[in-house]
Design a protein around this motif. Structure first.
Motif, short mmCIF file in Angstrom:
data_model
loop_
_atom_site.label_atom_id
_atom_site.label_comp_id
_atom_site.label_asym_id
_atom_site.label_seq_id
_atom_site.Cartn_x
_atom_site.Cartn_y
_atom_site.Cartn_z
N ASP A 31 0.98 -1.33 -0.07
CA ASP A 31 0.03 0.03 0.04
C ASP A 31 0.82 1.12 -0.07
OD1 ASP A 31 -1.76 2.21 0.44
OD2 ASP A 31 -2.99 1.05 2.13
N TYR A 32 1.14 2.06 -1.06
CA TYR A 32 2.06 3.30 -1.27
C TYR A 32 1.52 4.05 -0.54
CZ TYR A 32 3.46 0.18 -5.37
OH TYR A 32 4.09 -0.59 -6.10
N ASN A 33 0.38 4.14 0.25
CA ASN A 33 -0.23 5.34 1.11
C ASN A 33 0.13 5.12 2.51
OD1 ASN A 33 -1.40 6.41 -1.39
ND2 ASN A 33 -3.19 5.02 -1.24
N ILE A 34 0.95 4.38 2.77
CA ILE A 34 1.40 4.27 4.16
C ILE A 34 2.90 4.03 4.39
CG2 ILE A 34 -1.12 3.30 5.08
CD1 ILE A 34 0.11 0.50 5.20
N GLU B 261 6.49 1.64 8.78
CA GLU B 261 6.31 1.28 10.09
C GLU B 261 4.51 0.86 10.38
OE1 GLU B 261 6.27 0.16 13.86
OE2 GLU B 261 7.90 0.70 12.72
N ALA B 262 3.83 1.65 9.41
CA ALA B 262 2.38 1.41 9.48
C ALA B 262 2.13 0.29 8.70
CB ALA B 262 1.68 2.57 8.72
N ALA B 263 2.99 0.01 7.61
CA ALA B 263 2.86 -1.55 6.73
C ALA B 263 3.23 -2.59 7.55
CB ALA B 263 3.49 -1.19 5.46
N LEU B 264 4.32 -2.58 8.45
CA LEU B 264 4.55 -3.60 9.70
C LEU B 264 3.55 -3.86 10.59
CD1 LEU B 264 6.72 -5.50 10.53
CD2 LEU B 264 7.70 -3.69 11.93
N GLN B 265 2.97 -2.60 10.87
CA GLN B 265 1.97 -2.98 11.95
C GLN B 265 0.80 -3.62 11.35
OE1 GLN B 265 2.43 -2.44 15.03
NE2 GLN B 265 4.52 -2.01 14.73
N ALA B 266 0.61 -3.13 10.14
CA ALA B 266 -0.96 -3.90 9.58
C ALA B 266 -0.47 -5.30 9.14
CB ALA B 266 -1.04 -3.01 8.15
N ALA B 267 0.83 -5.58 8.77
CA ALA B 267 0.89 -7.15 8.50
C ALA B 267 1.12 -7.89 9.74
CB ALA B 267 2.30 -7.16 7.81
N LEU B 268 1.49 -7.19 10.87
CA LEU B 268 1.46 -8.05 12.17
C LEU B 268 0.07 -8.28 12.70
CD1 LEU B 268 4.42 -6.28 14.19
CD2 LEU B 268 4.43 -8.62 13.18
N ALA B 269 -0.75 -7.21 12.53
CA ALA B 269 -2.06 -7.47 12.95
C ALA B 269 -2.96 -8.48 12.28
CB ALA B 269 -2.91 -5.87 12.83
N LEU B 270 -2.75 -8.39 10.78
CA LEU B 270 -3.49 -9.45 9.84
C LEU B 270 -2.74 -10.76 10.44
CD1 LEU B 270 -5.25 -9.69 7.53
CD2 LEU B 270 -2.93 -9.64 6.05
N SER B 271 -1.66 -10.86 10.41
CA SER B 271 -1.02 -12.12 10.84
C SER B 271 -1.58 -12.67 12.18
CB SER B 271 0.43 -12.13 10.92
OG SER B 271 0.91 -13.19 11.33
#
Length: 185
Positions: free
Chosen positions: A165-168, A171-181
């Motif tokens: 997601d080029y809009n984040i 760090e936000a991408a890492l947090q989103a990936a962790l939450a999804l996982s």
């Protein structure tokens, strides 16, 4: 390396290793006899017809196996597993097609760029800027890769648009990936 991969490296005045691009002496190239023996004795089933073939002959068998050819013909083109959140590009850089940094060939998608460079520039020792990386928000348009072909093969086996997601920010991408996982387990 197999002979087919090493052969183009031996046809130039100063041969370079196909992996690390360091010069080497072709007179010191040795056959890996124990590996060759294993490849000639170990059998595995063909992924198409299940016929057991020695690993030494597997590539040749697969390229002529009617069942494998049929499977490949019926194989759909790549489609994202889940819908992407990316907006339709408007004023953002072109991240779909690229220009070859060696010869300027245009309109190559990532797979075509890899194929083009492997077929046409395999022995080019020049350091070049990766057009894929430089098109990304985090890319450095002045960084020249010491081994562009290995970079392409290791870093660009998939399309970023499917996973990024080029809009984040990172760090936000890492947090989103962790939450999804965590939510999937």
């Amino acid at each position: 390396f197999c002979g087919e991969c090493l052969q183009p490296c031996l046809q130039v005045p100063s041969p370079l290793c196909p992996l690390c691009r360091v010069p080497f002496d072709p007179k010191k190239v040795e056959k890996a006899s124990s590996l060759e023996k294993q490849l000639s004795s170990y059998k595995a089933p063909c992924r198409g017809c299940s016929k057991k073939v020695t690993l030494a002959k597997m590539r040749s068998h697969v390229s002529s196996c009617a069942k494998v050819q049929e499977q490949m013909a019926n194989c759909p083109k790549f489609v994202p597993v889940v819908p992407t959140s990316q907006p339709i590009p408007s004023n953002i850089p072109n991240r779909s097609t690229f220009v070859c940094p060696y010869c300027g060939a245009r309109n190559l998608d990532q797979q075509e760029l890899v194929k083009h460079c492997m077929e046409n520039h395999r022995n080019d020792p020049n350091k070049v800027v990766c057009p894929v990386c430089s098109a990304m928000p985090w890319g450095d348009p002045s960084y020249k890769s010491a081994n562009f072909l290995q970079h392409l093969l290791h870093r660009h086996k998939f399309s970023y648009d499917t996973f990024v997601d080029y809009n984040i920010d990172e760090e936000a991408a890492l947090q989103a990936a962790l939450a999804l996982s965590l939510s999937e387990n």
